[in-house]
Design an enzyme around this catalytic site. Structure first.
Site, PDB file in Angstrom:
ATOM      1  N   TYR A 288      41.960  50.484  32.442  1.00  0.00           N
ATOM      2  CA  TYR A 288      41.697  49.234  32.358  1.00  0.00           C
ATOM      3  C   TYR A 288      41.031  48.413  33.685  1.00  0.00           C
ATOM      4  O   TYR A 288      41.134  49.007  34.742  1.00  0.00           O
ATOM      5  CB  TYR A 288      42.808  48.372  31.725  1.00  0.00           C
ATOM      6  CG  TYR A 288      44.102  48.302  32.356  1.00  0.00           C
ATOM      7  CD1 TYR A 288      45.231  47.994  31.812  1.00  0.00           C
ATOM      8  CD2 TYR A 288      44.368  48.753  33.733  1.00  0.00           C
ATOM      9  CE1 TYR A 288      46.454  47.779  31.972  1.00  0.00           C
ATOM     10  CE2 TYR A 288      45.503  48.507  34.125  1.00  0.00           C
ATOM     11  CZ  TYR A 288      46.769  47.993  33.391  1.00  0.00           C
ATOM     12  OH  TYR A 288      47.668  48.091  33.926  1.00  0.00           O
ATOM     13  N   GLU A 289      40.539  47.124  33.199  1.00  0.00           N
ATOM     14  CA  GLU A 289      39.906  46.345  34.282  1.00  0.00           C
ATOM     15  C   GLU A 289      38.594  47.093  35.058  1.00  0.00           C
ATOM     16  O   GLU A 289      38.350  46.912  35.993  1.00  0.00           O
ATOM     17  CB  GLU A 289      40.600  45.936  35.702  1.00  0.00           C
ATOM     18  CG  GLU A 289      41.975  45.443  35.087  1.00  0.00           C
ATOM     19  CD  GLU A 289      41.805  44.215  34.127  1.00  0.00           C
ATOM     20  OE1 GLU A 289      40.722  43.468  34.366  1.00  0.00           O
ATOM     21  OE2 GLU A 289      42.782  43.900  33.437  1.00  0.00           O
ATOM     22  N   GLY A 290      38.165  47.919  34.310  1.00  0.00           N
ATOM     23  CA  GLY A 290      36.694  48.546  34.608  1.00  0.00           C
ATOM     24  C   GLY A 290      37.144  49.993  34.645  1.00  0.00           C
ATOM     25  O   GLY A 290      37.910  50.276  35.665  1.00  0.00           O
TER      26      GLY A 290
ATOM     27  N   GLN B 184      34.262  51.548  38.512  1.00  0.00           N
ATOM     28  CA  GLN B 184      34.206  51.312  39.745  1.00  0.00           C
ATOM     29  C   GLN B 184      33.483  51.955  40.807  1.00  0.00           C
ATOM     30  O   GLN B 184      32.911  51.540  41.862  1.00  0.00           O
ATOM     31  CB  GLN B 184      35.850  51.590  39.978  1.00  0.00           C
ATOM     32  CG  GLN B 184      36.942  50.938  39.276  1.00  0.00           C
ATOM     33  CD  GLN B 184      36.896  49.256  39.284  1.00  0.00           C
ATOM     34  OE1 GLN B 184      36.502  48.707  40.308  1.00  0.00           O
ATOM     35  NE2 GLN B 184      36.910  48.637  37.972  1.00  0.00           N
TER      36      GLN B 184
END
Length: 605
Positions: free
Chosen positions: A440-442, A447
């Site tokens: 999650y969060e990319g 990243q």
């Protein structure tokens, strides 16, 4: 039954001795961060997390969250009472701005608390953790009225917050979102749509949840350029600040997940819910990235925090479990078998974990210091440099930290052998909980592409050149030291590998962008390896100086600093050489990666 003890001694070492936080006392917010205050915060936060939150971790995993018939959600036993203690103690206010009710202390201390909370109980920590990102977005893009209405109560944790991006048909490609925002006569918007994977989307910890929601207004471009951000409270707020009617947002279900069962990851349905635009129309993605970058730093901490908790339990097991004899002869002849910590392969796994967790703690807290310096450094030049380095480091903290954090948790499970695979010992929960941090969060592939596709080239490569200069100068300064020299030389070699990989991208990515995509993950890991090498050089330098001074804490202090030097040597010998192998993988390019036709991946009958 797994246990957790907050690593307060190591944390004080990083904050007080390596970062030397007291030396920034002339900057706003740092004046109150005296060594005594720092030690008090670290010790008391460690005590709260070890004694209150850690005992709830297993129960939270086993009970999970319950969605009731009316759409409300009940958190696991003990969570509500623990959150009340968390709120009353003000742990969520440490680094929040004073003008909105926070304590205004350095973000470094806020990151310390985040680590302890996440190691003790990751699912619990996500409830207040996501609120920090929502507050950041409102402070950056919200109107004064929105800030006054929501931020003080969110900082006080009387209200909590969420971020709503993902929908069933889209994840990373937010241009595909379908949630609609229809303008109303009173200046509000009617929000309609479905959001999924919303952590802490509904719960019983607070009466109010402030959702920040991405949606598209009528006629907006059908791409990421048509996204706006809205604040949509679970309960409407009256003019006097009291809570009024329930808004048109409800929990449709709780996702059935691999881990973090104690956090209510919800499907949220918006049915003409009343919301207000945050910032400018069609500029919502920029506002949401403020939240996401804050969350990415937090997720990096989550990944390594599970490694820390798993490591502590693996060490205890390795010291207690007896099996076989040391290869050099019985370590304890009076016993039928030796503890498994005598075996080199067990030691290898434990030393890998120790080198990673202690090195990454220093990296994460250095990142937190960069957050502080971005806003509070004395000169504009210093603020700009800190901001530049922080932007470069954010995907590495998230991506490398969670990749290695999960790998470490798996290896600590391996120390237990068959006992690591059953629930009784708790190791499989650390593995399951750590796994989400890579996603999650990319995802970590995103990243890596952010690092290589955007950050390396920004401002003509100024950030990466500043990083090369920083590492190069510190390595060169230590090369002639008898103790630090071998580490500095290996760090310099790893840096050379990163510089060569950067040059290869410059020469080969423009003509074939797939070369960048195929090598980005390797590059992110090279940079993680080099950065932790820099952290170990800094820690070794301090440890050597303290030993030369004779230490003030007697034998326990000497043992602590001596262990730092040994672990630094281990990192130099066992981690830094990996940079060369990763560079060679990167330089293989994308040809074999992309060569097969799509049909070749299907299994033939």
């Amino acid at each position: 039954m797994p246990t957790y003890t907050a690593p307060t001694r190591d944390t004080r070492f990083v904050v007080n001795e390596v970062l030397d936080l007291a030396s920034y006392g002339d900057l706003p917010g740092f004046e109150s961060a005296t060594p005594d205050m720092i030690d008090t915060v670290i010790n008391e936060a460690g005590k709260f997390c070890s004694e209150v939150l850690a005992p709830l971790n297993r129960a939270g995993d086993e009970h999970g969250c319950t969605r009731n018939d009316d759409g409300s959600v009940t958190t696991p036993p003990g969570f509500k009472e623990a959150f009340q203690q968390f709120r009353e103690a003000g742990w969520g206010t440490i680094s929040a701005p004073e003008e909105f009710g926070g304590q205004g202390m350095p973000h470094v201390l806020g990151f310390v608390i985040e680590e302890f909370i996440s190691s003790a109980n990751q699912a619990f920590g996500m409830y207040p953790g996501l609120t920090n990102g929502a507050v950041s977005a409102l402070l950056a893009k919200g109107s004064p009225e929105q800030q006054a209405k929501y931020v003080p109560k969110m900082i006080a944790n009387e209200w909590l917050g969420t971020m709503n991006l993902t929908e069933p048909q889209c994840g990373t490609d937010l241009g595909l979102i379908r949630t609609r925002a229809e303008p109303q006569a009173d200046g509000s918007y009617a929000i309609t749509g479905t959001k999924i994977f919303i952590s802490a989307g509904e719960h019983d910890l607070t009466e109010q949840i402030v959702h920040l929601v991405l949606a598209k207004t009528p006629g907006a471009p059908d791409s990421t350029k048509g996204i706006s951000l809205f604040v949509v409270p679970k309960v409407l707020v009256n003019d006097d600040g009291s809570l009024g009617e329930r808004n048109g947002v409800s929990c449709g279900s709780i996702e059935h997940k691999m881990g973090i069962h104690g956090n209510s990851t919800c499907v949220l349905n918006y049915d003409e819910a009343k919301g207000w635009m945050v910032g400018e129309e069609n500029k919502g993605l920029a506002a949401m990235f403020i939240m996401m970058n804050a969350a990415r730093l937090g997720v990096g901490i989550q990944g390594f925090s599970q490694a820390e908790a798993a490591y502590q339990n693996a060490v205890a097991y390795a010291l207690d479990r007896r099996q076989g004899r040391a290869l050099t002869g019985p370590a304890e002849p009076d016993e039928k078998a030796d503890p498994i910590i005598v075996h080199p392969d067990v030691r290898r796994m434990l030393m890998d974990a120790k080198a990673f967790t202690e090195g990454f703690r220093a990296f994460a807290l250095w990142g937190a210091l960069l957050v502080d310096l971005t806003h509070k450094a004395a000169s504009e030049e210093e603020r700009a440099e800190a901001d530049m380095l922080l932007g470069l480091m954010t995907p590495v903290i998230k991506g490398y930290g969670t990749d290695k954090g999960f790998e470490t948790a798996v290896n600590m499970q391996q120390v237990f052998g068959g006992h690591g695979y059953i629930k009784e010992w708790g190791m499989e929960q650390f593995v399951r909980d750590a796994r989400i941090t890579q996603i999650y969060e990319g995802t970590n592939g995103i990243q890596a592409m952010d690092l290589c596709g955007r950050k390396l080239a920004q401002n003509g490569g100024a950030a990466i050149q500043a990083f090369f200069k920083l590492v190069g100068e510190e390595a060169a300064a230590a090369k002639d030291d008898e103790t630090l020299g071998p580490l500095a030389e290996r760090l310099e070699k790893a840096l050379n590998e990163q510089q060569a990989a950067t040059m290869w991208f410059m020469q080969n990515a423009m003509q074939n962008p797939n070369n960048l995509g195929a090598g980005a993950h390797h590059y992110m890991h090279i940079m993680g390896i080099v950065t932790l090498g820099l952290m170990w050089l800094r820690m070794a330098k301090v440890a050597q100086a303290r030993l030369a001074e004779g230490g003030e804490g007697g034998e326990s202090d000497r043992a602590f600093y001596e262990a730092k030097l040994v672990t630094a040597r281990y990192y130099a010998e066992r981690f830094l050489p990996d940079a060369g192998a990763l560079r060679r993988k990167l330089e293989a390019g994308s040809e074999s990666v992309m060569a097969l036709g799509e049909e070749a991946f299907a299994t033939a009958a």
